[in-house]
Write a protein that holds these residues in place. Structure first.
Motif, PDB file in Angstrom:
ATOM      1  N   SER A   1       1.498   5.691   2.993  1.00  0.00           N
ATOM      2  CA  SER A   1       0.330   5.096   3.732  1.00  0.00           C
ATOM      3  C   SER A   1       0.721   3.380   4.368  1.00  0.00           C
ATOM      4  O   SER A   1       1.290   3.072   3.810  1.00  0.00           O
ATOM      5  N   ALA A   2       0.011   3.364   5.617  1.00  0.00           N
ATOM      6  CA  ALA A   2       0.252   1.367   5.827  1.00  0.00           C
ATOM      7  C   ALA A   2      -0.311   0.553   4.203  1.00  0.00           C
ATOM      8  O   ALA A   2       0.843  -0.546   4.067  1.00  0.00           O
ATOM      9  N   LEU A   3      -1.337   0.985   3.662  1.00  0.00           N
ATOM     10  CA  LEU A   3      -1.726  -0.092   2.216  1.00  0.00           C
ATOM     11  C   LEU A   3      -0.252   0.315   1.358  1.00  0.00           C
ATOM     12  O   LEU A   3       0.567  -0.681   0.821  1.00  0.00           O
ATOM     13  N   ALA A   4       0.506   1.038   1.165  1.00  0.00           N
ATOM     14  CA  ALA A   4       1.575   1.875   0.492  1.00  0.00           C
ATOM     15  C   ALA A   4       2.973   0.463   0.887  1.00  0.00           C
ATOM     16  O   ALA A   4       3.895  -0.041   0.638  1.00  0.00           O
ATOM     17  N   ALA A   5       2.987   0.685   2.509  1.00  0.00           N
ATOM     18  CA  ALA A   5       4.203  -0.350   3.151  1.00  0.00           C
ATOM     19  C   ALA A   5       4.002  -1.318   2.812  1.00  0.00           C
ATOM     20  O   ALA A   5       4.758  -1.761   2.432  1.00  0.00           O
ATOM     21  N   HIS A   6       2.556  -1.871   3.025  1.00  0.00           N
ATOM     22  CA  HIS A   6       2.742  -3.057   2.297  1.00  0.00           C
ATOM     23  C   HIS A   6       3.165  -3.233   1.669  1.00  0.00           C
ATOM     24  O   HIS A   6       3.381  -4.572   0.891  1.00  0.00           O
ATOM     25  N   LEU A   7       2.325  -2.685   0.179  1.00  0.00           N
ATOM     26  CA  LEU A   7       2.491  -2.746  -1.659  1.00  0.00           C
ATOM     27  C   LEU A   7       4.407  -3.075  -1.308  1.00  0.00           C
ATOM     28  O   LEU A   7       4.333  -3.934  -2.475  1.00  0.00           O
ATOM     29  N   HIS A   8       4.918  -2.355  -0.902  1.00  0.00           N
ATOM     30  CA  HIS A   8       5.994  -2.103  -1.033  1.00  0.00           C
ATOM     31  C   HIS A   8       7.107  -3.873  -0.349  1.00  0.00           C
ATOM     32  O   HIS A   8       8.085  -3.756  -1.204  1.00  0.00           O
ATOM     33  N   LEU A   9       6.429  -4.196   0.130  1.00  0.00           N
ATOM     34  CA  LEU A   9       6.597  -4.952   1.101  1.00  0.00           C
ATOM     35  C   LEU A   9       6.324  -6.528   0.010  1.00  0.00           C
ATOM     36  O   LEU A   9       7.423  -6.815  -0.893  1.00  0.00           O
ATOM     37  N   CYS A  10       5.533  -6.133  -0.666  1.00  0.00           N
ATOM     38  CA  CYS A  10       5.169  -7.484  -1.602  1.00  0.00           C
ATOM     39  C   CYS A  10       5.733  -7.602  -2.824  1.00  0.00           C
ATOM     40  O   CYS A  10       5.997  -8.614  -3.512  1.00  0.00           O
ATOM     41  N   ARG A  11       5.875  -5.943  -3.495  1.00  0.00           N
ATOM     42  CA  ARG A  11       7.430  -5.916  -3.990  1.00  0.00           C
ATOM     43  C   ARG A  11       8.353  -6.382  -4.105  1.00  0.00           C
ATOM     44  O   ARG A  11       9.186  -7.296  -4.899  1.00  0.00           O
ATOM     45  N   THR A  12       9.036  -5.756  -2.947  1.00  0.00           N
ATOM     46  CA  THR A  12      10.816  -6.564  -2.750  1.00  0.00           C
ATOM     47  C   THR A  12      10.291  -8.501  -2.656  1.00  0.00           C
ATOM     48  O   THR A  12      11.306  -9.340  -2.967  1.00  0.00           O
ATOM     49  N   VAL A  13       9.263  -8.476  -2.648  1.00  0.00           N
ATOM     50  CA  VAL A  13       8.927 -10.779  -2.236  1.00  0.00           C
ATOM     51  C   VAL A  13       9.433 -10.590  -3.098  1.00  0.00           C
ATOM     52  O   VAL A  13       8.976 -11.680  -4.516  1.00  0.00           O
TER      53      VAL A  13
ATOM     54  N   ALA B   1       0.799   0.243  -7.706  1.00  0.00           N
ATOM     55  CA  ALA B   1       0.042   0.879  -6.850  1.00  0.00           C
ATOM     56  C   ALA B   1       0.285   1.389  -5.023  1.00  0.00           C
ATOM     57  O   ALA B   1      -0.531   2.421  -4.831  1.00  0.00           O
ATOM     58  N   GLY B   2       1.057   1.389  -4.653  1.00  0.00           N
ATOM     59  CA  GLY B   2       1.633   1.748  -3.671  1.00  0.00           C
ATOM     60  C   GLY B   2       1.945   3.511  -3.697  1.00  0.00           C
ATOM     61  O   GLY B   2       1.268   3.927  -2.970  1.00  0.00           O
ATOM     62  N   ARG B   3       2.267   4.298  -4.749  1.00  0.00           N
ATOM     63  CA  ARG B   3       2.033   5.191  -5.679  1.00  0.00           C
ATOM     64  C   ARG B   3       0.955   5.733  -5.232  1.00  0.00           C
ATOM     65  O   ARG B   3       0.062   7.096  -4.695  1.00  0.00           O
ATOM     66  N   ILE B   4      -0.281   5.138  -5.571  1.00  0.00           N
ATOM     67  CA  ILE B   4      -1.897   5.477  -6.064  1.00  0.00           C
ATOM     68  C   ILE B   4      -1.678   5.104  -4.304  1.00  0.00           C
ATOM     69  O   ILE B   4      -3.100   5.883  -3.979  1.00  0.00           O
ATOM     70  N   ALA B   5      -2.194   4.616  -3.321  1.00  0.00           N
ATOM     71  CA  ALA B   5      -2.353   3.894  -1.953  1.00  0.00           C
ATOM     72  C   ALA B   5      -1.768   5.258  -1.130  1.00  0.00           C
ATOM     73  O   ALA B   5      -2.026   6.034   0.138  1.00  0.00           O
ATOM     74  N   ASN B   6      -0.796   5.840  -1.655  1.00  0.00           N
ATOM     75  CA  ASN B   6      -0.012   7.464  -0.922  1.00  0.00           C
ATOM     76  C   ASN B   6      -0.481   8.615  -1.808  1.00  0.00           C
ATOM     77  O   ASN B   6       0.134   9.854  -1.851  1.00  0.00           O
ATOM     78  N   ASP B   7      -1.974   8.437  -2.105  1.00  0.00           N
ATOM     79  CA  ASP B   7      -2.805   9.713  -2.463  1.00  0.00           C
ATOM     80  C   ASP B   7      -2.278  10.224  -3.586  1.00  0.00           C
ATOM     81  O   ASP B   7      -1.788  11.617  -3.991  1.00  0.00           O
ATOM     82  N   ASP B   8      -2.277   9.254  -4.526  1.00  0.00           N
ATOM     83  CA  ASP B   8      -2.024   9.408  -6.158  1.00  0.00           C
ATOM     84  C   ASP B   8      -0.158   9.801  -6.087  1.00  0.00           C
ATOM     85  O   ASP B   8      -0.071  10.839  -7.299  1.00  0.00           O
ATOM     86  N   GLY B   9       0.308   9.806  -5.165  1.00  0.00           N
ATOM     87  CA  GLY B   9       1.871   9.712  -5.291  1.00  0.00           C
ATOM     88  C   GLY B   9       2.131  10.997  -4.181  1.00  0.00           C
ATOM     89  O   GLY B   9       3.258  11.784  -4.280  1.00  0.00           O
TER      90      GLY B   9
END
Length: 190
Positions: free
Chosen positions: A123-135, A170-178
């Motif tokens: 999802s868009a949210l998950a992708a952004h959360l993964h960007l947050c994770r790497t930063v 949180a990225g996994r949650i944003a992807n329909d709970d994984g």
């Protein structure tokens, strides 16, 4: 309260900047890089919030506030022995990390265990959360490097370490709970 009546000061035009205690350092100093990256992380969280609602948005808002606390902490060197600053600097505290851990545990309880590494996306949210994770991981590396060069508040590093874990879960949650996680398939394109 902070009052910013003038945005530009011209004091940094020659490549230096003031730390929280007034000391001037080069804009490329490790300490400036560390708190600058926490600011960059805060901006990526702002992007993620464009796709978040409800409790996810509220949690990200809390994290954004924490990241300002983190920047305030990192931009203020530890006082010299015997030195008492006129205004004690804001420091990260263990309770901020403890809150993240409780939120990670609550989110993780909803997820099935991973059987593969996952690729950033879904999802868009998950992708952004993964960007947050790497930063967040980069900010942590810089804070650890800074801690190797001069004393810093250990809670700052611990918070960043836990925060990247928070973004992952949180990225996994944003992807329909994984269920919509994008799984890595080793060697799939050989």
């Amino acid at each position: 309260m902070v009052v910013l009546s003038k945005i530009y000061t011209r004091t940094g035009d020659k490549g230096d900047t003031a730390l929280g205690n007034g000391t001037r350092v080069a804009k490329h100093a490790l300490r400036v890089d560390a708190y600058g990256t926490s600011d960059e992380l805060n901006a990526t969280v702002g992007l993620a919030r464009l796709h978040a609602e409800g409790e996810a948005d509220a949690a990200l808002a809390r994290i954004q506030n924490d990241l300002f606390d983190l920047g305030a902490d990192l931009c203020n060197p530890e006082p010299e022995d015997g030195e008492t600053p006129e205004y004690p600097p804001l420091r990260m505290v263990a309770e901020q990390t403890t809150r993240l851990e409780a939120e990670i545990d609550a989110m993780n309880a909803r997820l099935t265990p991973l059987r593969s590494f996952i690729l950033p996306g879904g999802s868009a949210l998950a992708a952004h959360l993964h960007l947050c994770r790497t930063v967040a991981r980069r900010a942590e590396r810089l804070a650890v490097e800074l801690a190797g060069a001069e004393p810093i508040n250990s809670h700052a590093v611990t918070y960043l370490n836990r925060l990247s874990d928070w973004f992952f879960v949180a990225g996994r949650i944003a992807n329909d709970d994984g269920a919509a996680d994008v799984l890595w398939v080793p060697g799939a394109n050989r």
